[in-house]
Enzyme design. Sequence first.
Site, PDB file in Angstrom:
ATOM      1  N   GLN A  11       0.834  -1.200   0.000  1.00 31.34           N
ATOM      2  CA  GLN A  11       0.000   0.000   0.000  1.00 31.34           C
ATOM      3  C   GLN A  11       0.875   1.260   0.000  1.00 31.34           C
ATOM      4  O   GLN A  11       1.992   1.235   0.512  1.00 31.34           O
ATOM      5  CB  GLN A  11      -0.924   0.002   1.216  1.00 31.34           C
ATOM      6  CG  GLN A  11      -2.130   0.875   1.026  1.00 31.34           C
ATOM      7  CD  GLN A  11      -3.211   0.584   2.053  1.00 31.34           C
ATOM      8  OE1 GLN A  11      -3.316  -0.518   2.564  1.00 31.34           O
ATOM      9  NE2 GLN A  11      -4.022   1.581   2.351  1.00 31.34           N
ATOM     10  N   SER A  92       4.586  -6.043   2.565  1.00 31.64           N
ATOM     11  CA  SER A  92       3.320  -5.947   3.315  1.00 31.64           C
ATOM     12  C   SER A  92       2.191  -6.622   2.542  1.00 31.64           C
ATOM     13  O   SER A  92       2.222  -7.829   2.320  1.00 31.64           O
ATOM     14  CB  SER A  92       3.005  -4.474   3.616  1.00 31.64           C
ATOM     15  OG  SER A  92       1.889  -4.349   4.466  1.00 31.64           O
ATOM     16  N   LEU A  93       1.200  -5.854   2.085  1.00 33.73           N
ATOM     17  CA  LEU A  93       0.112  -6.386   1.271  1.00 33.73           C
ATOM     18  C   LEU A  93       0.645  -7.229   0.114  1.00 33.73           C
ATOM     19  O   LEU A  93       0.059  -8.242  -0.265  1.00 33.73           O
ATOM     20  CB  LEU A  93      -0.723  -5.229   0.713  1.00 33.73           C
ATOM     21  CG  LEU A  93      -1.630  -5.541  -0.481  1.00 33.73           C
ATOM     22  CD1 LEU A  93      -2.807  -6.383  -0.035  1.00 33.73           C
ATOM     23  CD2 LEU A  93      -2.077  -4.265  -1.159  1.00 33.73           C
ATOM     24  N   ARG A 117      -9.329  -7.335   5.052  1.00 37.66           N
ATOM     25  CA  ARG A 117      -8.095  -6.975   5.766  1.00 37.66           C
ATOM     26  C   ARG A 117      -8.009  -5.455   5.906  1.00 37.66           C
ATOM     27  O   ARG A 117      -7.677  -4.934   6.980  1.00 37.66           O
ATOM     28  CB  ARG A 117      -6.893  -7.520   4.984  1.00 37.66           C
ATOM     29  CG  ARG A 117      -5.516  -7.249   5.571  1.00 37.66           C
ATOM     30  CD  ARG A 117      -4.476  -7.864   4.638  1.00 37.66           C
ATOM     31  NE  ARG A 117      -3.105  -7.779   5.132  1.00 37.66           N
ATOM     32  CZ  ARG A 117      -2.236  -6.823   4.845  1.00 37.66           C
ATOM     33  NH1 ARG A 117      -2.614  -5.828   4.044  1.00 37.66           N
ATOM     34  NH2 ARG A 117      -1.008  -6.856   5.324  1.00 37.66           N
ATOM     35  N   HIS A 201       1.290  -2.484  10.748  1.00 36.17           N
ATOM     36  CA  HIS A 201       2.462  -3.150  11.325  1.00 36.17           C
ATOM     37  C   HIS A 201       2.867  -2.530  12.667  1.00 36.17           C
ATOM     38  O   HIS A 201       4.044  -2.283  12.928  1.00 36.17           O
ATOM     39  CB  HIS A 201       3.633  -3.118  10.334  1.00 36.17           C
ATOM     40  CG  HIS A 201       3.258  -3.633   8.987  1.00 36.17           C
ATOM     41  ND1 HIS A 201       2.955  -4.960   8.767  1.00 36.17           N
ATOM     42  CD2 HIS A 201       3.105  -3.012   7.798  1.00 36.17           C
ATOM     43  CE1 HIS A 201       2.644  -5.118   7.492  1.00 36.17           C
ATOM     44  NE2 HIS A 201       2.705  -3.953   6.890  1.00 36.17           N
ATOM     45  N   GLN A 250       2.059 -10.824  10.358  1.00 40.16           N
ATOM     46  CA  GLN A 250       2.477  -9.706   9.534  1.00 40.16           C
ATOM     47  C   GLN A 250       1.727  -8.422   9.869  1.00 40.16           C
ATOM     48  O   GLN A 250       2.246  -7.316   9.717  1.00 40.16           O
ATOM     49  CB  GLN A 250       2.268 -10.058   8.056  1.00 40.16           C
ATOM     50  CG  GLN A 250       2.885  -9.082   7.087  1.00 40.16           C
ATOM     51  CD  GLN A 250       2.044  -8.929   5.844  1.00 40.16           C
ATOM     52  OE1 GLN A 250       0.851  -8.635   5.907  1.00 40.16           O
ATOM     53  NE2 GLN A 250       2.665  -9.125   4.694  1.00 40.16           N
TER      54      GLN A 250
END
Length: 421
Positions: A11, A92-93, A117, A201, A250
């Site tokens: 993102q 990440s994503l 999510r 995170h 994560q």
Amino acid sequence: MGKKIFLFPGQASQYIGMTKDLCNEFSVARQTMEEANDALSMDLSNLCFSGDIQELTKTENAQPAILAASVASYRVYMEEIGQPADFAAGHSLGEISALVCAGAMNYTEALKLVRQRGRYMQEAVALGDGAMAAVTNMEIADVEKLCLDLSSPGNTVVISNYNSPKQVVISGHKKAVQQAEEALLKIGAHVTYLKVSAPFHSPLMKPAAEKLQKDLRSMTFDNMTMTIISNAFAQPYKGPEEITDLLTRQITYPVQWEASIRYLKARGVDFAFEMGPGAVLNRLMKNIEPAITVYPFGLPEEVRQVKGEMAVSANPMTLISRSLGMAVSTQNHNWDEEAYKAGVVTPYKQIEAIQQKFEQSETAPQKEDLEEVLRLLVVIMETKQTSPAEQKERIEQILEESGLTEIFPHADDLIQNKVLS
């Protein structure tokens, strides 16, 4: 070319217009975005192509949008280039994008998952109460200490991304991030806020992690066709049985991107392809392992550049790798799960086994081996309910690119199994 890796952005890579040109030029990209529209019951394509940036930046929209854009790029790569990679990693994503492209997660289910999510992440902290900011020109240990000193119950700031030796990202309550910014600026750091709407995170995401874990436990995962690197530990997944745990961790763990890239370099990776919008991971690579060449792969001109640089002399192995690419990129119209496993998953694995056999033995495949590969590809396309005209077009493209048209001059015969019987 040495070992390769596919990189998938996270993102903050979104921008208005992303994938538009790719969809205009490549039907497989357009089909990928249309699948996302159907899966989410929204016009995701229009939001990406010409929507409002504030609407696109909302976490619940940005996550499926970037996933769809990344999968579209990957499918174009497999259709146009077809050379598989040894590893895949996503920021990440992007880790979910990597799992989808490695065959471990169903694309449609993943789109729904990342939309949830995003909602879970946004719900965990009220809109406007959280923030993330990139920090450069500062020793990482100093940023860690400052975050620790500033944090208090209800006012938390932590390092959420270890992106490169020159950049980390801090995340947490907006007030705490602002306090960290003020302190960092005074000692010479550069601070840039990210285009996100939640503090990813960080410990603030614990409620989101718990909800996501429940969704993940209801899903079924398959084996991976590539080695996937986990964000949380900068180590490979051991298998699909780890997906639920690692994707849950994560959410609250920092992204270990620098450590992931160093792990890959130590294992011989020399080339990377950034699948999706922007070139954030390309820029980070230059600060981590500049010896690894990164090819952005989200625009038509980038596709053409990569295709030109990766052109190989015609040989039988090209036919096998291109067949694998076509098997992935051909749109599926058959939603019978059992038929799909028997007619798509199983023959795909058989083609992979043929490829591995000749790669390991360093011998050249014979005509009968290539006939078997093409027969299996026809089975896959038949199962996906691909029209005869499209089957012919794809077979002819493979034969032309592999320089084997003279050996198999009649694509119609191949499709009707006349040569392959």
